[in-house]
Write a protein that holds these residues in place. Structure first.
Motif, short mmCIF file in Angstrom:
data_model
loop_
_atom_site.label_atom_id
_atom_site.label_comp_id
_atom_site.label_asym_id
_atom_site.label_seq_id
_atom_site.Cartn_x
_atom_site.Cartn_y
_atom_site.Cartn_z
N TYR A 35 23.94 22.84 -8.82
CA TYR A 35 24.48 21.84 -7.87
C TYR A 35 25.60 21.04 -8.53
O TYR A 35 26.70 20.92 -7.99
N LEU A 36 25.31 20.51 -9.71
CA LEU A 36 26.30 19.66 -10.37
C LEU A 36 27.52 20.46 -10.81
O LEU A 36 28.65 19.98 -10.69
N LEU A 37 27.30 21.65 -11.33
CA LEU A 37 28.44 22.46 -11.78
C LEU A 37 29.33 22.84 -10.61
O LEU A 37 30.55 22.74 -10.68
N ALA A 38 28.70 23.27 -9.51
CA ALA A 38 29.48 23.68 -8.35
C ALA A 38 30.23 22.49 -7.77
O ALA A 38 31.39 22.59 -7.36
N LYS A 39 29.55 21.35 -7.76
CA LYS A 39 30.18 20.15 -7.21
C LYS A 39 31.42 19.77 -8.02
O LYS A 39 32.38 19.24 -7.49
N ALA A 40 31.37 20.08 -9.31
CA ALA A 40 32.52 19.79 -10.17
C ALA A 40 33.57 20.90 -10.11
O ALA A 40 34.52 20.91 -10.89
N GLY A 41 33.37 21.85 -9.20
CA GLY A 41 34.38 22.87 -8.98
C GLY A 41 34.24 24.14 -9.80
O GLY A 41 35.12 24.99 -9.80
N LYS A 42 33.13 24.28 -10.52
CA LYS A 42 32.93 25.49 -11.31
C LYS A 42 32.48 26.65 -10.41
O LYS A 42 31.83 26.43 -9.38
N ALA A 65 18.42 24.60 -2.60
CA ALA A 65 19.36 25.72 -2.71
C ALA A 65 20.47 25.56 -1.68
O ALA A 65 21.65 25.80 -1.96
N GLY A 66 20.10 25.13 -0.48
CA GLY A 66 21.08 24.90 0.58
C GLY A 66 22.11 23.88 0.14
O GLY A 66 23.31 24.03 0.39
N LYS A 67 21.63 22.84 -0.53
CA LYS A 67 22.54 21.78 -1.00
C LYS A 67 23.51 22.35 -2.05
O LYS A 67 24.69 22.02 -2.06
N ALA A 68 22.99 23.20 -2.93
CA ALA A 68 23.86 23.78 -3.96
C ALA A 68 24.90 24.70 -3.31
O ALA A 68 26.06 24.71 -3.71
N GLU A 117 26.05 24.38 -0.28
CA GLU A 117 27.00 23.52 0.44
C GLU A 117 28.15 23.08 -0.45
O GLU A 117 29.28 22.95 0.01
N VAL A 118 27.86 22.83 -1.73
CA VAL A 118 28.94 22.39 -2.61
C VAL A 118 29.62 23.57 -3.32
O VAL A 118 30.42 23.38 -4.23
N GLY A 119 29.28 24.78 -2.90
CA GLY A 119 30.07 25.93 -3.35
C GLY A 119 29.39 26.91 -4.29
O GLY A 119 30.00 27.88 -4.69
N ALA A 120 28.13 26.65 -4.66
CA ALA A 120 27.45 27.62 -5.52
C ALA A 120 27.14 28.87 -4.71
O ALA A 120 26.91 28.79 -3.50
N MET A 121 27.14 30.01 -5.38
CA MET A 121 26.83 31.25 -4.69
C MET A 121 25.39 31.63 -5.04
O MET A 121 25.00 31.59 -6.20
N LEU A 122 24.59 31.92 -4.01
CA LEU A 122 23.17 32.22 -4.24
C LEU A 122 22.88 33.65 -3.83
O LEU A 122 23.23 34.07 -2.72
#
Ligand SMILES: Cc1cc2nc3c(=O)[nH]c(=O)nc-3n(C[C@H](O)[C@H](O)[C@H](O)COP(=O)(O)OP(=O)(O)OC[C@H]3O[C@@H](n4cnc5c(N)ncnc54)[C@H](O)[C@@H]3O)c2cc1C
Lengths: 430, 258
Positions: A23-30, A118-121, A123-128
């Motif tokens: 979540y945090l990594l994706a939110k930071a654009g990774k 997982a949905g939240k992650a 939402e910020v762009g992580a791929m699951l």
């Protein structure tokens, strides 16, 4: 992202630890890929059922607002069982359901909670990706550079091992050897469905309120204990045991659990309920001592259960909150450090800062305390014996209290010397 | 290069089905999945396209919930996913589904083969494939356990009660397959990742020249109830293993099973 299928981070396992980090990594654009072997996040996960909200608050305050919880815990209960008798202590603080959310705790069902997270992650762009098991790490010159799933190889700057207790990733990296019997317990659990109203009546809860109960003395002398959590429309009831002791006692986990369900103080709580889920899972029991000596390798960080981050104090189990904390620490280390070889040490530093390692160290004593075998039979028997005598009025001349207590001690099979030793250990451990 | 179109249905996963005490069925918590037989359909299309050098694509008629199916379907190998999005799909019967699918196939165009399951894993009405063929005015072959493209023909082995019939049909054609035709593999990690990058196309009913009123089901589900099969609870006694096996054989014979 450089070449195709190259990610900034690959997270193995969509439990709270991996999802917090992703979540945090994706939110930071990774560019983050989460790989989960279950068909959906939470599908394979077992937990007792309570998460401390402060961890979600640290992850992202906004997340706390719509977290997928069942009930807010305002009843903290301890139950001691000996034979058919029992003592239940219920500490009730209604203020815990309102006001400062970060000091609250919630009961959760993992199938729901993990999917929400997982949905939240996502939402910020992580791929699951679900339904895929990671089989191995790709290592080059002592560095982890990716993962292998089936025939596919995926490369990543960082791999996060969030694959839970008995982590295959940690084993492949050579950070842990095979599982040690004495460091893990076996947990079994049933989710028993009942109407919300029935649960509220039986546990004296107002709407949204929940109770969390630890049960001692229900394991027939085996190192372990029971738990009961109220969800919105179900009850999570389970037991945790040390597996090698079960073998020594020649007993079946299922039988002991069945007896707990039928206990006269438990059965009325679950009566007419429908068991909708039966599950079993390992739980790390060794606290600080169960943690791998190294929590990282270049290119790889261990988070959550794979790093042995569980605290069992006997009156509460904490694993999910620590999992989230370690996920946060891992993400902070990765985001704050460009030099890959320094991310590991930075992770440890972040774990200190977030109070995770200090908490693990402090709780080490509990683990030692819980190693005392007498906690699982003699002491419950003693407590019940004292109660039994205290409340007995039969028209005879009452004995003095001291004598009654001595009698109860005798009956429980404890010696004074043992009790002094255990007491000393107890005081020292907390 | 023309298209080989695999039609699939997004159904409720029966594993999540709950039976209430009054025998009514609760599907409210059921997640969706691609109908089991339609996984064979997609695999068949991919295999055929690989041999013939054509393009395998998928097509589904489903409610907004079926959006989830696109990635799943494409992770199984096809190059492009088509989805007719309409709430009407929830109560559509075979006739309505075939009407929509045929219109969509017409719109997609340039097709040589359409593959359907013999029936969907939820209703198994066996209507959709043949009705699509009728609407498009092309041949239909059902109960396929093997097929092969040669020239402008498809050669199909059909599994019948008492034997196997081999037929040839002019392309384009609809082939309805039985699950024996192949064993669809579980998609790997890269296949799943690639699926996210493949093109998808969404159609609305109106874009296909149809109206919601065209899609009313001609038959209506009045009740949906669970069926309980009571176990016979027969315990077979016998001193030796031979006795027990004989008792078992006798009992199976009595039931007309062997
Ligand atoms: C019976 C029991 C009761 C508990 N009670 C509580 C409680 O009340 N409160 C509390 O805070 N904690 C409790 N815990 C502990 C808590 O459940 C764990 O500490 C927590 O779930 C750890 O989170 P995690 O993300 O590290 O691992 P997990 O939640 O175990 O998640 C690991 C994920 O990785 C996936 N995975 C594993 N291997 C692979 C692979 N090779 N490839 C891909 N994916 C993989 C798994 O499917 C899983 O989804 C309990 C545990 C048990 C067993």
């Amino acid at each position: 992202m450089g070449e195709e299928n190259q990610f900034d981070a690959v997270v193995v396992g969509a439990g709270p630890a991996g999802l917090a980090c992703a979540y945090l990594l994706a939110k930071a654009g990774k560019a983050v890929l989460i790989i989960e072997r279950g068909d959906a996040p939470g599908a394979k996960n077992v937990t007792g059922g309570r998460i401390y909200a402060y961890a979600l608050n640290l992850l992202d305050q906004e997340l706390l607002e719509d977290a997928a919880w069942e009930r807010k815990v305002s009843h903290e209960e301890i139950m001691i069982i000996d034979g058919k008798r029992s003592i239940t202590i219920d500490y009730h603080d209604p203020s815990l359901t309102e006001g400062d959310q970060s000091i609250q705790s919630y009961t959760v069902l993992r199938a729901v909670f993990d999917q929400w997270m997982a949905g939240k992650a996502e939402e910020v762009g992580a791929m699951l990706v679900c339904g895929i098991r990671v089989d191995d790490l790709i290592q080059r010159e002592g560095r982890v550079v990716g993962v292998i799933a089936g025939e596919d190889e995926i490369y990543a700057e960082m791999v996060i091992a969030a694959d839970g207790v008995n982590s295959i990733m940690a084993q492949k990296a050579g950070l842990i050897s095979d599982l040690k019997k004495e460091t893990v317990g076996v947990g079994v659990k049933e989710v028993i469905e009942l109407p919300a109203k029935t649960i509220e009546e039986r546990f004296k809860l107002s709407q949204n309120e929940g109770s969390a109960r630890m049960i001692l003395g229900c394991t027939q002398g085996i190192h372990g204990g029971g738990f009961l959590y109220t969800n919105r429309e179900s009850i999570s009831l389970g037991c945790v045991f040390m597996p090698q002791e079960i073998v020594q006692h020649g007993q079946q986990v299922h039988d002991i659990f069945q007896e707990l369900k039928m206990h006269p103080a438990i059965y009325p709580l679950i009566q007419d309920g429908k068991t909708v889920e039966y599950s079993a899972h390992l739980v790390s029991e060794a606290g600080l001592r169960g943690m791998p000596a190294q929590l990282y390798k270049e290119g790889l960080l261990l988070v959550g259960d794979s790093a042995g981050l569980v605290i069992n104090t006997g009156y509460s189990i904490r694993g999910m909150d620590l999992a989230i904390l370690s996920g946060i620490a891992a993400a902070r280390a990765i985001l704050g450090e460009n030099d890959r070889s320094k991310i590991g040490p930075a992770y440890l530093a972040e774990m200190e800062k977030i109070c995770l390692l200090p908490t693990m160290r402090l709780s080490d004593g509990y683990t030692q305390l819980l190693d005392i075998p007498r906690i699982y039979s003699n002491y419950p028997q003693l407590a019940i014996g004292v109660m039994q005598r205290l409340y007995k009025v039969d028209g005879q001349i009452p004995q003095n209290l001291k004598k009654q207590v001595m009698e109860a001690i005798d009956e429980s099979g404890l010696t004074l010397w043992q009790m002094i030793k255990d007491g000393f250990k107890g005081v020292r451990s907390i | 290069m023309s298209r080989i179109i695999a039609c699939y249905k997004w159904v409720a996963d029966e594993a999540d089905m709950k039976i209430n005490p009054d025998m009514s069925v609760d599907l409210s918590k059921a997640k969706g999945k691609i109908s089991d037989y339609d996984r064979n359909v997609i695999e068949a299309a991919v295999q055929m396209a690989k041999i013939s050098g054509d393009l395998a694509v998928t097509l589904t008629f489903g409610s907004p919930k079926a959006k989830l199916s696109l990635k799943d379907a494409l992770s199984r190998g096809p190059a492009e996913g088509f989805w007719v999005n309409s709430e009407m799909a929830e109560q559509a019967d075979g006739a309505a589904s075939a009407k929509v699918l045929a219109a969509a196939i017409d719109k997609i165009g340039d097709y040589k083969l359409i593959i359907c399951g013999e029936g969907a894993s939820d209703t198994f009405a066996r209507q959709v494939g043949p009705s699509i063929a009728a609407r498009l005015g092309i041949p239909c072959v059902s109960s396929a356990i093997k097929m092969e493209l040669s020239g402008n023909e498809v050669k199909v082995s059909r599994k019948l009660e008492d034997g196997i019939e081999i037929v040839a049909a002019q392309l384009p054609a609809v082939v309805c397959i039985l699950p024996e035709i192949n064993r669809p593999p579980i998609p790997g990690l890269k296949a799943v990742l690639d699926a996210g990058k493949k093109p998808t196309r969404e159609y609305k009913i109106e874009e296909l020249g149809l109206l919601d009123s065209d899609l009313g089901a001609r038959n209506e589900t009045i009740e949906f109830k669970a069926y309980v099969m009571n176990r016979k609870n027969i315990v077979l006694d016998g001193e030796t293993a031979v006795d027990k096996v004989q008792a078992l054989v006798g009992s199976l014979k009595k039931e007309g099973i062997i």
